[in-house]
Design an enzyme around this catalytic site. Structure first.
Site, PDB file in Angstrom:
ATOM      1  N   SER A  63       0.796  -1.242   0.000  1.00  0.00           N
ATOM      2  CA  SER A  63       0.000   0.000   0.000  1.00  0.00           C
ATOM      3  C   SER A  63       0.822   1.282   0.000  1.00  0.00           C
ATOM      4  CB  SER A  63      -0.922   0.035   1.216  1.00  0.00           C
ATOM      5  OG  SER A  63      -2.032  -0.760   0.960  1.00  0.00           O
ATOM      6  N   LYS A  66       0.473   3.203  -3.037  1.00  0.00           N
ATOM      7  CA  LYS A  66      -0.750   3.997  -3.287  1.00  0.00           C
ATOM      8  C   LYS A  66      -0.448   5.502  -3.242  1.00  0.00           C
ATOM      9  CE  LYS A  66      -3.830   0.480  -1.333  1.00  0.00           C
ATOM     10  NZ  LYS A  66      -4.555   0.070  -0.113  1.00  0.00           N
ATOM     11  N   TYR A 188      -4.211  -2.321 -10.268  1.00  0.00           N
ATOM     12  CA  TYR A 188      -4.136  -2.107  -8.813  1.00  0.00           C
ATOM     13  C   TYR A 188      -3.176  -3.119  -8.162  1.00  0.00           C
ATOM     14  CZ  TYR A 188      -5.426  -2.463  -3.921  1.00  0.00           C
ATOM     15  OH  TYR A 188      -5.355  -2.552  -2.555  1.00  0.00           O
ATOM     16  N   TYR A 240      -4.634   3.676   8.030  1.00  0.00           N
ATOM     17  CA  TYR A 240      -6.008   3.164   8.155  1.00  0.00           C
ATOM     18  C   TYR A 240      -6.600   3.538   9.517  1.00  0.00           C
ATOM     19  CZ  TYR A 240      -3.560   0.738   4.558  1.00  0.00           C
ATOM     20  OH  TYR A 240      -2.765   0.472   3.498  1.00  0.00           O
ATOM     21  N   VAL A 258       1.178  -3.795   3.823  1.00  0.00           N
ATOM     22  CA  VAL A 258       1.114  -5.095   4.493  1.00  0.00           C
ATOM     23  C   VAL A 258       2.358  -5.957   4.262  1.00  0.00           C
ATOM     24  CG1 VAL A 258      -1.407  -5.334   4.748  1.00  0.00           C
ATOM     25  CG2 VAL A 258      -0.290  -6.120   2.644  1.00  0.00           C
TER      26      VAL A 258
HETATM   27  N1  GLN Z   1      -2.416  -5.293  -1.959  1.00  0.00           N
HETATM   28  C1  GLN Z   1      -2.966  -5.208  -0.647  1.00  0.00           C
HETATM   29  C2  GLN Z   1      -4.457  -5.421  -0.703  1.00  0.00           C
HETATM   30  O1  GLN Z   1      -5.064  -5.002  -1.668  1.00  0.00           O
HETATM   31  C3  GLN Z   1      -2.629  -3.853  -0.065  1.00  0.00           C
HETATM   32  C4  GLN Z   1      -3.071  -3.693   1.358  1.00  0.00           C
HETATM   33  C5  GLN Z   1      -2.100  -2.951   2.228  1.00  0.00           C
HETATM   34  O2  GLN Z   1      -0.896  -2.893   2.008  1.00  0.00           O
HETATM   35  N2  GLN Z   1      -2.613  -2.432   3.319  1.00  0.00           N
HETATM   36  O3  GLN Z   1      -5.049  -5.974   0.170  1.00  0.00           O
END
Ligand code: GLN
Length: 304
Positions: A63, A66, A188, A240, A258
């Site tokens: 993430s 992102k 994505y 989050y 993650v």
């Molecule tokens: N690729 C992971 C997902 O879509 C990204 C989530 C994350 O890093 N928090 O669940």
């Protein structure tokens, strides 16, 4: 500032403590990583670099990427992007579906999965070859052609991506995607599969700490006002439903993934990347959070 000595001292202290938590297991490929790996890399505005541990080992930034896809969309399309994705902390998990229904398919912010999918959709519409363009954007920032997607991670996410598939279709049902959900998801997952070392990550994000930063083509990555807004979103939404906690204990804009990575920015001073795969129950790196809390305390480098 004696960054190296402080980094070393905190690293050794945390390394001697129990390594609590679990590597993300819902993406099977991520469990293959050695959970004892632990790396830190800091780069200052003046390009001084400090660090320790496994900072030259590639890992899945997940993430954290992102932020980068958001920067590309923001640079390209300007403030109209905020009509399709919000700027409020979600207070929910990164893959929550309930909130998306209440918000009628306009994701609360660009860092929850749904928000990042809407941003991915914008790039699929804007570019002829989004995968290549996105990679070029990153490579031009740090001049490193060694940064790439990991196809195994992409496949692994696709195979178990039931919840992400649901989120993407849900947004489509509200009319907030221009492209087919399958195309958006494919991009994505690819965005999330980018791999970097802590050194590459810290250098990639330096532009958010330095208003005068120029990429390898001599161009600014974002203008000052845009960089301010990205930092603001990282501050309020980067972790989050643990964003308040990160702000409270670390006090810097940051973003987690993650894969166990965290990037944090001290505007006008430095960017720092920490990686340790075991996650706490909110999906953020256990050691990464602990390290940064102690680091900003000892260096008195919180923005507050
Ligand atoms: N690729 C992971 C997902 O879509 C990204 C989530 C994350 O890093 N928090 O669940």
């Amino acid at each position: 500032m004696a960054y190296q000595a402080i980094i070393q001292q905190i690293y050794e202290k945390i390394k001697a403590e129990d390594n609590i938590g679990q590597a993300a297991s819902y993406i099977p490929q991520l469990t293959a990583v050695d959970t004892n790996l632990f790396g830190i890399h800091l780069v200052t505005k003046n390009h001084q670099e400090y660090g320790i541990g496994d900072r030259y080992v590639k890992f899945s930034i997940q993430s954290i990427a992102k932020c980068l896809s958001l920067c590309v969309a923001y640079k390209l399309l300007g403030s109209q992007i905020w009509k399709r994705v919000g700027v409020e902390p979600s207070g929910t998990a990164f893959n929550s579906l309930t909130q998306l229904e209440l918000d009628k398919g306009i994701p609360r912010n660009p860092f929850i999965n749904g928000g990042a999918m809407v941003v991915a959709d914008m790039l699929v519409s804007a570019f002829r070859h989004p995968e290549e363009e996105f990679l070029s954007f990153i490579r031009e920032i740090n001049g490193d052609n060694d940064i790439s997607y990991n196809e195994h991670i992409v496949q692994s996410e696709k195979e178990i991506g039931y919840r992400n598939i649901a989120i993407c279709n849900f947004i489509k049902s509200y009319g907030n995607l221009e492209n087919h959900p399958e195309r958006v998801l494919d991009f994505y997952f690819r965005i999330c599969s980018i791999e970097m070392t802590c050194q590459e990550l810290a250098n990639t994000f330096l532009f958010l700490a330095d208003d005068n930063f120029r990429n390898s083509k001599g161009e600014a990555v974002l203008n000052m006002s845009q960089a301010k807004r990205i930092n603001a979103l990282m501050q309020t939404c980067g972790f989050y439903d643990e964003s308040g906690e990160f702000s409270f204990t670390v006090g810097l804009p940051g973003k987690s993934g993650v894969g166990g990575g965290i990037i944090a920015i001290f505007p006008d001073k430095y960017s720092i990347a920490v990686w340790s795969p075991k996650l706490n129950e909110k999906g953020n790196s256990y050691r990464g959070m602990r390290f940064l809390e102690q680091f900003t305390t000892q260096t008195e480098s919180s923005i507050f």
